[in-house]
Scaffold this active site. Structure first.
Site, PDB file in Angstrom:
ATOM      1  N   ASP A   1      10.056  10.408 -10.217  1.00 26.64           N
ATOM      2  CA  ASP A   1      10.325  11.821  -9.946  1.00 26.64           C
ATOM      3  C   ASP A   1      11.132  12.383 -11.113  1.00 26.64           C
ATOM      4  O   ASP A   1      11.530  11.644 -12.013  1.00 26.64           O
ATOM      5  CB  ASP A   1      11.046  11.991  -8.601  1.00 26.64           C
ATOM      6  CG  ASP A   1      12.445  11.388  -8.620  1.00 26.64           C
ATOM      7  OD1 ASP A   1      12.862  10.828  -9.650  1.00 26.64           O
ATOM      8  OD2 ASP A   1      13.122  11.474  -7.585  1.00 26.64           O
TER       9      ASP A   1
ATOM     10  N   ASP B   1       4.836   9.593  -0.513  1.00 19.26           N
ATOM     11  CA  ASP B   1       5.906   8.600  -0.632  1.00 19.26           C
ATOM     12  C   ASP B   1       6.973   8.950   0.385  1.00 19.26           C
ATOM     13  O   ASP B   1       7.097  10.101   0.786  1.00 19.26           O
ATOM     14  CB  ASP B   1       6.556   8.656  -2.022  1.00 19.26           C
ATOM     15  CG  ASP B   1       7.480   9.852  -2.165  1.00 19.26           C
ATOM     16  OD1 ASP B   1       6.977  10.971  -2.349  1.00 19.26           O
ATOM     17  OD2 ASP B   1       8.704   9.678  -2.052  1.00 19.26           O
TER      18      ASP B   1
ATOM     19  N   CYS C   1       0.817  -8.886   9.412  1.00 23.44           N
ATOM     20  CA  CYS C   1       1.761  -9.215   8.335  1.00 23.44           C
ATOM     21  C   CYS C   1       2.391 -10.579   8.576  1.00 23.44           C
ATOM     22  O   CYS C   1       2.391 -11.109   9.671  1.00 23.44           O
ATOM     23  CB  CYS C   1       2.813  -8.117   8.159  1.00 23.44           C
ATOM     24  SG  CYS C   1       4.310  -8.310   9.143  1.00 23.44           S
TER      25      CYS C   1
ATOM     26  N   CYS D   1       5.001 -10.778  11.485  1.00 22.77           N
ATOM     27  CA  CYS D   1       4.446 -10.782  12.847  1.00 22.77           C
ATOM     28  C   CYS D   1       3.671 -12.073  13.133  1.00 22.77           C
ATOM     29  O   CYS D   1       3.543 -12.482  14.279  1.00 22.77           O
ATOM     30  CB  CYS D   1       3.556  -9.559  13.046  1.00 22.77           C
ATOM     31  SG  CYS D   1       4.511  -8.025  13.010  1.00 22.77           S
TER      32      CYS D   1
ATOM     33  N   HIS E   1       7.699  -5.983   7.251  1.00 19.22           N
ATOM     34  CA  HIS E   1       6.833  -5.484   8.324  1.00 19.22           C
ATOM     35  C   HIS E   1       6.595  -3.981   8.204  1.00 19.22           C
ATOM     36  O   HIS E   1       5.455  -3.524   8.276  1.00 19.22           O
ATOM     37  CB  HIS E   1       7.387  -5.792   9.719  1.00 19.22           C
ATOM     38  CG  HIS E   1       6.657  -4.979  10.748  1.00 19.22           C
ATOM     39  ND1 HIS E   1       5.401  -5.315  11.198  1.00 19.22           N
ATOM     40  CD2 HIS E   1       6.961  -3.786  11.321  1.00 19.22           C
ATOM     41  CE1 HIS E   1       4.967  -4.379  12.026  1.00 19.22           C
ATOM     42  NE2 HIS E   1       5.898  -3.440  12.121  1.00 19.22           N
TER      43      HIS E   1
HETATM   44 ZN    ZN Z   1       4.060  -6.968  11.008  1.00 19.40          ZN
END
Ligand code: ZN
Length: 413
Positions: free
Chosen positions: A91, A310, A350, A353, A379
């Site tokens: 930025d 973003d 992921c 998890c 996550h």
């Molecule tokens: Zn996850």
């Protein structure tokens, strides 16, 4: 050509495409994790690569103060300094300086501000912001703008929008005269682009993307350079937004951002301004909506035709134990998870998890373990990146992607 943008599928206002930058080929619409201080907080670069992040953000204001642009430049720019082989966007510093409130003074020339670190006095202008961003060496850099506060009266919004237009012209002029100074282009044109300072696994894809860029241009002419995007301002006034868009387009940029939103206005107003501004932006150029949003919002904006977004939300919320899942938000600190053997999100693939229970994540957070921040961040970013992957998939299949259904479906192969 500094960047190349191709729209491959459009469905209604939504579009799926590819943005080719000197350091990575990016599938759009894309969510860009925020790495304020040359670090996406709590997550290492190799893990970011594993999650499929193709482009991340750096904040010029913070990097200018610490470690300083010169240090980064000598390391080959941000790519070399942080050992990140894929794309980066910085930025302009305008928004961060705007956030300093009491510590800044704005004139036609630029903004005088005091460092939040030690109170020392500094000055940013369109020219010095470009100089800093060229030294940092991101693939995409942003024009220096003034972010209008909310609420503001019309006269103030107009004056601010007009200043942003004048600053955009100054930004472009300086950039065009100095873009060859980008650190990864030193002695370039040969077979290395951005790879001199790091010998990591991404080298081949970098070289590949750069080679493709070179082959796209006339022979001998295509040394990859940075791209400068313009920013549309105009506060919460649709007419001023339209005028800002037209004036920015007249100056001419390879991509356009919508700035000055998520500054405290109601969400319906954000959406209304985004939708009306998008109508005035060229269809064949990437459109970047700065600083949004929740998982629901990024899906919504992608459906409206935004290509890049973003937000610090996934990483910041993760550090506070707030996790986004296909079943809604989970505050992992709650006692109800103390004995919960299930995964954080049964619909998420992921590595967190797949491996850990809610009980363990709750324990880490309650015990203030560093690992809590690391796993929560992995996550949340994974959830955001997967959400956007599903949106792209839906656009390509010609389906409407709604948040609830899109996140419950299985990941695309
Ligand atoms: Zn996850």
């Amino acid at each position: 050509m500094p960047i190349e943008f191709r729209i491959e599928t459009a469905r209604g206002t939504a579009r799926a495409g590819r943005l080719l930058t000197p350091h990575a080929e990016i599938e759009t619409p894309v969510f860009m994790p925020v790495g304020t201080l040359a670090s996406v907080k709590g997550i290492a670069q190799d893990t970011l690569e594993e999650l499929g992040a193709q482009i991340i953000l750096g904040n010029t204001y913070h990097l200018y103060l610490r470690p300083g642009v010169e240090t980064v430049r000598r390391m080959g720019g941000l790519h070399g300094f942080m050992a990140w082989p894929r794309a980066i966007l910085t930025d302009s510093g305008g928004f961060q300086v705007f956030s300093l409130n009491e510590l800044r003074k704005v004139t036609e020339e630029g903004v005088t501000f005091r460092s939040h670190l030690d109170g020392s006095s500094h000055f940013f202008s369109p020219e010095s912001s470009m100089e800093a961003q060229i030294g940092l060496g991101a693939d995409i850099i942003m024009a220096f703008d003034e972010c209008t506060e909310f609420p503001a009266d019309r006269e103030r919004m107009r004056a601010s929008m007009e200043m942003t237009a004048r600053w955009a012209a100054r930004s472009k002029k300086y950039f065009e005269e100095h873009k060859h100074e980008v650190p990864w282009n030193a002695g370039s044109g040969k077979n290395h682009v951005g790879t001199a300072a790091f010998g990591c696994a991404g080298e081949r894809e970098v070289a590949g993307a750069a080679a493709e860029l070179r082959s796209a241009g006339p022979p001998g002419a295509a040394v990859p350079t940075q791209s400068l995007f313009g920013i549309v301002q105009g506060g919460m006034d649709r007419e001023l937004r339209r005028e800002s868009a037209l004036r920015t387009i007249e100056i001419g940029f390879p991509g356009y951002a919508i700035g000055g939103l998520s500054v405290g206005e109601p969400r319906e107003l954000t959406r209304e301004i985004v939708e009306s501004t998008l109508e005035h932006l060229p269809a064949d150029k990437p459109r970047y909506l700065m600083g949004v949003g929740t998982p629901e919002e990024i899906v919504e904006y992608a459906n409206l035709g935004v290509d890049m977004m973003d937000c610090v939300l996934p990483t910041r919320a993760a550090r506070h134990g707030l996790l986004f899942t296909s079943e809604g938000k989970v505050s992992i600190k709650q006692a109800r998870y103390a004995q919960d053997q299930g995964p954080l999100d049964p619909g998420c693939g992921c590595r967190v998890c797949q491996r850990y229970s809610r009980a363990y994540l709750r324990h880490l957070y309650a015990s203030n373990e560093v690992l809590a921040q690391v796993l929560n961040t992995i996550h949340n970013l994974s959830f955001y990146l997967d959400t956007m992957r599903r949106v792209r998939h839906s656009i390509r299949l010609g389906e409407e992607s709604r948040f609830s259904s899109s996140v419950r479906s299985r990941p695309e192969p």
